[in-house]
Scaffold this motif. Sequence first.
Motif, PDB file in Angstrom:
ATOM      1  N   LYS A   9      -7.264  14.478  -2.359  1.00 43.39           N
ATOM      2  CA  LYS A   9      -7.046  16.499  -3.097  1.00 43.39           C
ATOM      3  C   LYS A   9      -7.181  15.332  -4.378  1.00 43.39           C
ATOM      4  O   LYS A   9      -6.467  15.143  -4.997  1.00 43.39           O
ATOM      5  N   GLU A  10      -7.857  16.960  -4.899  1.00 46.11           N
ATOM      6  CA  GLU A  10      -7.532  16.854  -6.767  1.00 46.11           C
ATOM      7  C   GLU A  10      -7.445  18.211  -6.945  1.00 46.11           C
ATOM      8  O   GLU A  10      -7.224  18.890  -6.465  1.00 46.11           O
ATOM      9  N   PHE A  11      -6.106  17.869  -8.377  1.00 49.83           N
ATOM     10  CA  PHE A  11      -5.807  18.874  -8.968  1.00 49.83           C
ATOM     11  C   PHE A  11      -6.370  19.338 -10.210  1.00 49.83           C
ATOM     12  O   PHE A  11      -6.339  18.326 -11.354  1.00 49.83           O
ATOM     13  N   GLN A  49      -5.204  12.583  -6.077  1.00 50.08           N
ATOM     14  CA  GLN A  49      -3.729  12.203  -5.270  1.00 50.08           C
ATOM     15  C   GLN A  49      -4.898  11.725  -3.862  1.00 50.08           C
ATOM     16  O   GLN A  49      -5.512  12.100  -3.421  1.00 50.08           O
ATOM     17  N   ALA A  50      -3.850   9.933  -3.817  1.00 48.81           N
ATOM     18  CA  ALA A  50      -5.075   9.222  -2.812  1.00 48.81           C
ATOM     19  C   ALA A  50      -3.683   9.086  -2.140  1.00 48.81           C
ATOM     20  O   ALA A  50      -2.427   8.695  -1.934  1.00 48.81           O
ATOM     21  N   GLU A  55     -10.329   5.143  -0.599  1.00 44.35           N
ATOM     22  CA  GLU A  55     -11.535   4.565  -1.843  1.00 44.35           C
ATOM     23  C   GLU A  55     -11.589   5.732  -2.662  1.00 44.35           C
ATOM     24  O   GLU A  55     -12.143   6.575  -3.532  1.00 44.35           O
ATOM     25  N   VAL A  56     -10.458   4.771  -4.609  1.00 45.46           N
ATOM     26  CA  VAL A  56     -11.039   5.589  -5.338  1.00 45.46           C
ATOM     27  C   VAL A  56     -11.875   5.293  -6.495  1.00 45.46           C
ATOM     28  O   VAL A  56     -12.144   6.715  -6.771  1.00 45.46           O
ATOM     29  N   ILE A  57     -12.141   4.049  -6.725  1.00 41.03           N
ATOM     30  CA  ILE A  57     -13.189   4.452  -6.444  1.00 41.03           C
ATOM     31  C   ILE A  57     -14.168   2.579  -5.940  1.00 41.03           C
ATOM     32  O   ILE A  57     -13.558   2.426  -5.063  1.00 41.03           O
ATOM     33  N   THR A 114      -0.920   7.656  -4.178  1.00 41.84           N
ATOM     34  CA  THR A 114      -0.990   6.609  -5.199  1.00 41.84           C
ATOM     35  C   THR A 114      -1.291   8.923  -5.976  1.00 41.84           C
ATOM     36  O   THR A 114      -2.253   9.270  -5.670  1.00 41.84           O
ATOM     37  N   LEU A 115      -1.367   8.491  -7.313  1.00 44.71           N
ATOM     38  CA  LEU A 115      -1.155  10.002  -7.928  1.00 44.71           C
ATOM     39  C   LEU A 115      -1.807   9.224  -9.224  1.00 44.71           C
ATOM     40  O   LEU A 115      -1.248   8.602 -10.348  1.00 44.71           O
TER      41      LEU A 115
END
Length: 173
Positions: A9-11, A49-50, A55-57, A114-115
């Motif tokens: 999710k992107e904010f 928000q993960a 996988e963030v990267i 995670t944020l």
Amino acid sequence: MLDGQRIMKEFAYIHEEGTLPEPLDRIPFFESFQGRHLNDILYSSYFIQADPGDEVIKEDQEDSRIFVLLTGSLEVMKNGEVLATLATAGEIFGELAAVTNEKRTASVVARSNTLCLVIDQQFLREIKPEEDNASYYAALYGFISRVLADRLKKASVLISKLEKELEEVKRKK
């Protein structure tokens, strides 16, 4: 899910110009910037928000975003092997690709909810070309060099400790 992958999710990040909201005001990264430079960074930022396992990267991905961990924990992985854990609010990761313009050398995977604040360096380069914004890039690269120097120092201490342990094992043989 898209092709078996979860989408984080992107904010949007909206801030009052000239101010740094509370959780961000304690992060050393932002202390390097003042005034309009700080506003430029915040205008080019957003939150992700993960969930655990996201996988963030992704290793080998072309990407120049810098991440600031706000809550949660992450694992840095190379070829499936865990190299490090990130769990302290304010930790910066992904900064190397912003400097070297190379592909990501490792993956970063969420271990818990995670944020992160994401700073889009490519967007910043488009609105703030390096040749016209020397003071901003001096502050950015100065901070990144301090982060890398700190990591190098910690790695050197660990390598020294491991060398001593290896010598001790060799002597016992």
